[in-house]
Design an enzyme around this catalytic site. Sequence first.
Site, PDB file in Angstrom:
ATOM      1  N   HIS A  19       0.904  -1.152  -0.102  1.00 48.25           N
ATOM      2  CA  HIS A  19      -0.072  -0.100  -0.065  1.00 48.25           C
ATOM      3  C   HIS A  19       0.584   1.277   0.112  1.00 48.25           C
ATOM      4  O   HIS A  19       1.716   1.397   0.752  1.00 48.25           O
ATOM      5  CB  HIS A  19      -0.798   0.082   1.349  1.00 48.25           C
ATOM      6  CG  HIS A  19      -1.954   0.882   1.007  1.00 48.25           C
ATOM      7  ND1 HIS A  19      -3.213   0.786   0.494  1.00 48.25           N
ATOM      8  CD2 HIS A  19      -2.125   2.307   1.478  1.00 48.25           C
ATOM      9  CE1 HIS A  19      -3.921   1.799   0.313  1.00 48.25           C
ATOM     10  NE2 HIS A  19      -3.281   2.952   0.864  1.00 48.25           N
ATOM     11  N   SER A  21      -7.070   4.616   8.115  1.00 47.61           N
ATOM     12  CA  SER A  21      -7.701   4.374   6.809  1.00 47.61           C
ATOM     13  C   SER A  21      -7.087   3.399   6.085  1.00 47.61           C
ATOM     14  O   SER A  21      -7.596   2.311   5.671  1.00 47.61           O
ATOM     15  CB  SER A  21      -7.585   5.826   6.080  1.00 47.61           C
ATOM     16  OG  SER A  21      -7.824   5.404   4.663  1.00 47.61           O
ATOM     17  N   LYS A  81      -8.514  -1.062   5.601  1.00 51.02           N
ATOM     18  CA  LYS A  81      -8.993  -1.753   4.427  1.00 51.02           C
ATOM     19  C   LYS A  81      -7.890  -2.827   4.054  1.00 51.02           C
ATOM     20  O   LYS A  81      -8.025  -3.856   3.624  1.00 51.02           O
ATOM     21  CB  LYS A  81      -9.111  -0.865   3.379  1.00 51.02           C
ATOM     22  CG  LYS A  81      -7.987  -0.109   2.955  1.00 51.02           C
ATOM     23  CD  LYS A  81      -8.630   0.754   1.647  1.00 51.02           C
ATOM     24  CE  LYS A  81      -7.496   1.966   1.361  1.00 51.02           C
ATOM     25  NZ  LYS A  81      -7.909   2.993   2.128  1.00 51.02           N
TER      26      LYS A  81
HETATM   27  N1  URA Z   1      -4.251   6.149   1.463  1.00 49.77           N
HETATM   28  C1  URA Z   1      -5.479   5.592   2.040  1.00 49.77           C
HETATM   29  O1  URA Z   1      -5.741   4.361   1.836  1.00 49.77           O
HETATM   30  N2  URA Z   1      -5.824   6.290   2.875  1.00 49.77           N
HETATM   31  C2  URA Z   1      -5.298   7.682   3.293  1.00 49.77           C
HETATM   32  O2  URA Z   1      -5.991   8.254   4.121  1.00 49.77           O
HETATM   33  C3  URA Z   1      -4.228   8.069   2.610  1.00 49.77           C
HETATM   34  C4  URA Z   1      -3.754   7.371   1.603  1.00 49.77           C
END
Ligand code: URA
Length: 434
Positions: free
Chosen positions: A82, A183, A187
Amino acid sequence: MRMVDLITKKRSGGELTEAELTWMIQAYLDGEVPDYQMSAFLMATYFRGMTDPEQAALAMAMLHSGDRLDLSEIPGVKVDKHSTGGVGDKISLPLAPLVACLGVPVPMISGRGLGHTGGTLDKLESIPGFNVAETESEFKAQVAAIRQAIVASSKDLAPADRRLYALRDVTGTVESIPLIASSIMSKKLASGTDALVFDVKVGNGAFMKTTADATKLAHALVAISHQAGVDAVALLTDMSQPLGVTIGNSLEVAEAIAVLKNRGPKDVRTLTVTLAAHMLVLGKRAESLEVATGMCEDALKDGRALRAFKQLIQAQGGDAAVVDDPRRLPQAKYRVPVVASTAGVVTAIDANALGTAVMQLGGGRQTLDSKLDLAVGLVLHKKVGTPVSVGDTLATIHADQKDVAAVAEAVADAYSIGDAAPAKVPLVQAVIKD
Ligand code: URA
């Protein structure tokens, strides 16, 4: 509990409890807490920050707002990556097929553009027919079959993040370490991955502008991963100028395809291989980064990674012929050059300003329900350290409207031209494991 009390507590610098955060997230999803109160809370958090236990509790509350996928029946160590978001960051597109073709399953749940940064899902949607909205069972079946899938979080996976992410994008509350960490982690943990590689961007095109903030975010991401039983490593990587030479959804897909054809800009290729090597080590497919790097180089050279990208597109309903003919991607009507008015060397490029310029062209969201123009964007002909003569094209604007004078001015202003090339900034600045 009352939301107003939690807003006031945070506004005054207090520390919220796990019970308060869990209640808040659930009440928001149930519609008991309206967007305006959540916006006030986000802004209070933006200014006040959160303690380590508080941000971990927020991540867990957001994770538990939905399901956590169980991918245990899929063989192998599942590894995802990510990025915290940058300008021109199209790395997920070549990365997932590269890692998948080398034997590590990549269950990737991605996001959309946020603020001035682009999002993997928007980029993929510029491939005609590409579907990012798979059901859980489709997602699992695809990862089992071809070792890769890149999807949006479904309504059942981290639903709190989907709502908060969109709200933050339009309320000026993106650049906050606890909000970004919770955040991302909600996920990423929901996807059921066993291990994670984080690409924490640092520089003016990133949400974290300083090494100190990026380091803090990297430690938070790794610590929350470990707490949740997920192996993780974070790389701090340069975002002091855009990555690669394209910004804008379909332009970035074309650049990703070039990298998979063993061409493309050096920085995009190097970062793809570096992140892939870490994923192969975490996925127990290579015993060292050196061995993993060699495996990646071979798969880029002999076409395995490219074929895996075609497989990914086909599996998600897209037109895989874009790989052989990227002109099948949406094309903008107008191309407008931005030329240099002084001679010298490019000393800096304001990536944030270029990301915002692409947003103004329609390539990013200004409001919650903005419809994107996937064809528009910028192609950069000069990067930091390149010599420039008067009249040279710095960048080409790809636009669907004829009058782009304001954007052209912003692009020209984003370039600093001076007498001497600045010191080179390393692409990978640190590797953080705890
Ligand atoms: N990427 C994400 O998934 N969330 C954020 O808040 C910033 C970057």
